[in-house]
Scaffold this motif. Sequence first.
Motif, PDB file in Angstrom:
ATOM      1  N   LEU A  82      40.840  48.654  52.984  1.00 58.75           N
ATOM      2  CA  LEU A  82      40.032  48.014  54.024  1.00 58.75           C
ATOM      3  C   LEU A  82      38.546  48.015  53.688  1.00 58.75           C
ATOM      4  CD1 LEU A  82      41.869  49.434  57.127  1.00 58.75           C
ATOM      5  CD2 LEU A  82      41.638  47.054  56.576  1.00 58.75           C
ATOM      6  N   GLY A  83      38.158  48.548  52.537  1.00 57.95           N
ATOM      7  CA  GLY A  83      36.765  48.484  52.118  1.00 57.95           C
ATOM      8  C   GLY A  83      35.885  49.563  52.698  1.00 57.95           C
ATOM      9  N   MET A  84      36.422  50.717  53.050  1.00 54.38           N
ATOM     10  CA  MET A  84      35.625  51.813  53.604  1.00 54.38           C
ATOM     11  C   MET A  84      35.781  53.040  52.714  1.00 54.38           C
ATOM     12  SD  MET A  84      33.615  51.733  56.088  1.00 54.38           S
ATOM     13  CE  MET A  84      32.907  50.218  56.657  1.00 54.38           C
TER      14      MET A  84
ATOM     15  N   HIS B 126      32.769  41.757  54.927  1.00 52.48           N
ATOM     16  CA  HIS B 126      33.125  42.551  53.761  1.00 52.48           C
ATOM     17  C   HIS B 126      32.052  42.434  52.670  1.00 52.48           C
ATOM     18  CE1 HIS B 126      36.056  44.421  51.062  1.00 52.48           C
ATOM     19  NE2 HIS B 126      36.669  44.753  52.186  1.00 52.48           N
ATOM     20  N   ALA B 127      31.567  41.201  52.470  1.00 51.88           N
ATOM     21  CA  ALA B 127      30.578  40.962  51.408  1.00 51.88           C
ATOM     22  C   ALA B 127      29.267  41.683  51.714  1.00 51.88           C
ATOM     23  CB  ALA B 127      30.336  39.460  51.261  1.00 51.88           C
ATOM     24  N   LEU B 128      28.841  41.636  52.999  1.00 49.35           N
ATOM     25  CA  LEU B 128      27.570  42.261  53.376  1.00 49.35           C
ATOM     26  C   LEU B 128      27.644  43.782  53.214  1.00 49.35           C
ATOM     27  CD1 LEU B 128      24.747  41.777  54.499  1.00 49.35           C
ATOM     28  CD2 LEU B 128      25.675  42.105  56.773  1.00 49.35           C
ATOM     29  N   ILE B 129      28.786  44.357  53.646  1.00 48.37           N
ATOM     30  CA  ILE B 129      28.948  45.813  53.529  1.00 48.37           C
ATOM     31  C   ILE B 129      28.912  46.225  52.063  1.00 48.37           C
ATOM     32  CG2 ILE B 129      30.563  47.722  53.885  1.00 48.37           C
ATOM     33  CD1 ILE B 129      31.453  46.392  56.426  1.00 48.37           C
ATOM     34  N   ASN B 130      29.586  45.428  51.209  1.00 50.21           N
ATOM     35  CA  ASN B 130      29.580  45.769  49.782  1.00 50.21           C
ATOM     36  C   ASN B 130      28.200  45.618  49.172  1.00 50.21           C
ATOM     37  OD1 ASN B 130      32.152  46.609  49.425  1.00 50.21           O
ATOM     38  ND2 ASN B 130      32.957  44.575  48.947  1.00 50.21           N
ATOM     39  N   LYS B 131      27.397  44.668  49.721  1.00 48.56           N
ATOM     40  CA  LYS B 131      26.066  44.444  49.169  1.00 48.56           C
ATOM     41  C   LYS B 131      25.133  45.605  49.517  1.00 48.56           C
ATOM     42  CE  LYS B 131      22.392  41.130  49.493  1.00 48.56           C
ATOM     43  NZ  LYS B 131      21.879  40.331  50.613  1.00 48.56           N
ATOM     44  N   ILE B 132      25.157  46.035  50.791  1.00 44.48           N
ATOM     45  CA  ILE B 132      24.266  47.126  51.202  1.00 44.48           C
ATOM     46  C   ILE B 132      24.817  48.467  50.724  1.00 44.48           C
ATOM     47  CG2 ILE B 132      23.155  48.217  53.180  1.00 44.48           C
ATOM     48  CD1 ILE B 132      23.467  45.677  54.693  1.00 44.48           C
ATOM     49  N   GLY B 133      26.142  48.602  50.728  1.00 42.83           N
ATOM     50  CA  GLY B 133      26.755  49.888  50.403  1.00 42.83           C
ATOM     51  C   GLY B 133      27.204  50.559  51.682  1.00 42.83           C
ATOM     52  N   ASN B 134      28.490  50.920  51.769  1.00 41.48           N
ATOM     53  CA  ASN B 134      28.982  51.328  53.101  1.00 41.48           C
ATOM     54  C   ASN B 134      28.528  52.719  53.510  1.00 41.48           C
ATOM     55  OD1 ASN B 134      31.114  53.260  52.415  1.00 41.48           O
ATOM     56  ND2 ASN B 134      32.112  51.493  51.489  1.00 41.48           N
ATOM     57  N   THR B 135      28.151  53.592  52.559  1.00 42.49           N
ATOM     58  CA  THR B 135      27.610  54.889  52.961  1.00 42.49           C
ATOM     59  C   THR B 135      26.262  54.719  53.655  1.00 42.49           C
ATOM     60  OG1 THR B 135      28.650  55.783  51.000  1.00 42.49           O
ATOM     61  CG2 THR B 135      27.115  57.187  52.123  1.00 42.49           C
ATOM     62  N   GLN B 136      25.424  53.829  53.083  1.00 41.10           N
ATOM     63  CA  GLN B 136      24.107  53.602  53.678  1.00 41.10           C
ATOM     64  C   GLN B 136      24.228  52.988  55.077  1.00 41.10           C
ATOM     65  OE1 GLN B 136      21.507  51.286  51.220  1.00 41.10           O
ATOM     66  NE2 GLN B 136      19.959  51.115  52.813  1.00 41.10           N
ATOM     67  N   ILE B 137      25.155  52.048  55.221  1.00 39.85           N
ATOM     68  CA  ILE B 137      25.320  51.378  56.519  1.00 39.85           C
ATOM     69  C   ILE B 137      25.795  52.379  57.573  1.00 39.85           C
ATOM     70  CG2 ILE B 137      27.427  50.232  57.332  1.00 39.85           C
ATOM     71  CD1 ILE B 137      26.393  47.689  56.352  1.00 39.85           C
ATOM     72  N   LEU B 138      26.762  53.237  57.201  1.00 35.71           N
ATOM     73  CA  LEU B 138      27.251  54.243  58.154  1.00 35.71           C
ATOM     74  C   LEU B 138      26.134  55.204  58.518  1.00 35.71           C
ATOM     75  CD1 LEU B 138      30.808  55.155  56.858  1.00 35.71           C
ATOM     76  CD2 LEU B 138      30.234  53.957  58.925  1.00 35.71           C
ATOM     77  N   GLY B 139      25.334  55.597  57.517  1.00 26.12           N
ATOM     78  CA  GLY B 139      24.229  56.504  57.781  1.00 26.12           C
ATOM     79  C   GLY B 139      23.209  55.915  58.728  1.00 26.12           C
ATOM     80  N   GLU B 140      22.874  54.630  58.507  1.00 25.40           N
ATOM     81  CA  GLU B 140      21.907  53.978  59.389  1.00 25.40           C
ATOM     82  C   GLU B 140      22.408  53.940  60.830  1.00 25.40           C
ATOM     83  OE1 GLU B 140      21.123  50.194  57.698  1.00 25.40           O
ATOM     84  OE2 GLU B 140      19.870  51.024  56.101  1.00 25.40           O
ATOM     85  N   PHE B 141      23.686  53.578  61.004  1.00 24.20           N
ATOM     86  CA  PHE B 141      24.226  53.535  62.362  1.00 24.20           C
ATOM     87  C   PHE B 141      24.248  54.919  62.994  1.00 24.20           C
ATOM     88  CE2 PHE B 141      25.403  49.240  61.973  1.00 24.20           C
ATOM     89  CZ  PHE B 141      25.764  48.818  63.232  1.00 24.20           C
ATOM     90  N   LEU B 142      24.638  55.932  62.174  1.00 23.47           N
ATOM     91  CA  LEU B 142      24.798  57.282  62.702  1.00 23.47           C
ATOM     92  C   LEU B 142      23.468  57.860  63.167  1.00 23.47           C
ATOM     93  CD1 LEU B 142      27.382  58.857  62.898  1.00 23.47           C
ATOM     94  CD2 LEU B 142      26.858  59.948  60.756  1.00 23.47           C
TER      95      LEU B 142
END
Lengths: 99, 167
Positions: B46-48, B121-137
């Motif tokens: 699922l890309g996570m 999916h493309a945007l998450i892969n571009k930013i990087g999913n660890t960074q995105i989760l961290g920003e939200f958290l």
Amino acid sequence: MSINGYLIVAGIIFCIGMLGVLMRKNLIVIFMSLELMFNAANLGFVAVSNYLNLIDGDIFVIFVMVVAAAEAAIALGIAVAFYREKATVDIDKANELKL
Amino acid sequence: MEALFYIFSIIAVFSALMVISMKNPLTSALYLVLCFFTIAGFYVILGMQFLAAMQVLVYAGAIMVLVVLVIMLLNLSKIKKIKMDLHQIFIAGVIFIILLAEITIYIINGYPKKPTGIYTHALINKIGNTQILGEFLFTKYILPFEVASVLLLVAIIGAYLFAKKKS
């Protein structure tokens, strides 16, 4: 793969976990079935969040993991205390409230 | 991806069944580790990737080590003798079938909702999913994050109180 496949797998695992909670009498196995149900719910969260292009479901999975870790510490502490009291982990022996 | 999904789902359901049907709790624990690994595989599909790593580290690592340690503290030969009640198994099986049918009907008949978010999916892969989760958290979910730390503190104190010997 469409989202339905993931949701059905999550549903099956959740139901199996519930079956384990209902039919087993060993406290440790009941605890492990609970973990199975947590994981099924997590899989559903991630699948829906992926389908809807959101991140919130994935964040929720992290919180579920935190709660599961806290619950594991408490539940296993209870199991050890129960074993010390009764010398077994059979939940049928926890019947002090029975009339 | 399709083939991987089917392989993972077969292993996951099989190992979940083994968890609840094994007599020895240690065997159940090992099958549960297998189930956690397959669910981590689902997360990767699922890309996570970050959640898959957390699944392996926290669930298959920390929690299962705790469970195996507690099984080691208890008397295994006595635990194996706990019998199952046939009547209870029958009732549990009926509830299992009803709940499974309900979930399946609900999923199949539900009408599809349109994707609403922007995190494809493309945007998450571009930013990087660890960074995105961290920003939200640390922005939107900062309050639950702080509450979770208090919850972990409560868990530490509670585990200590339950496990200590009565003086």
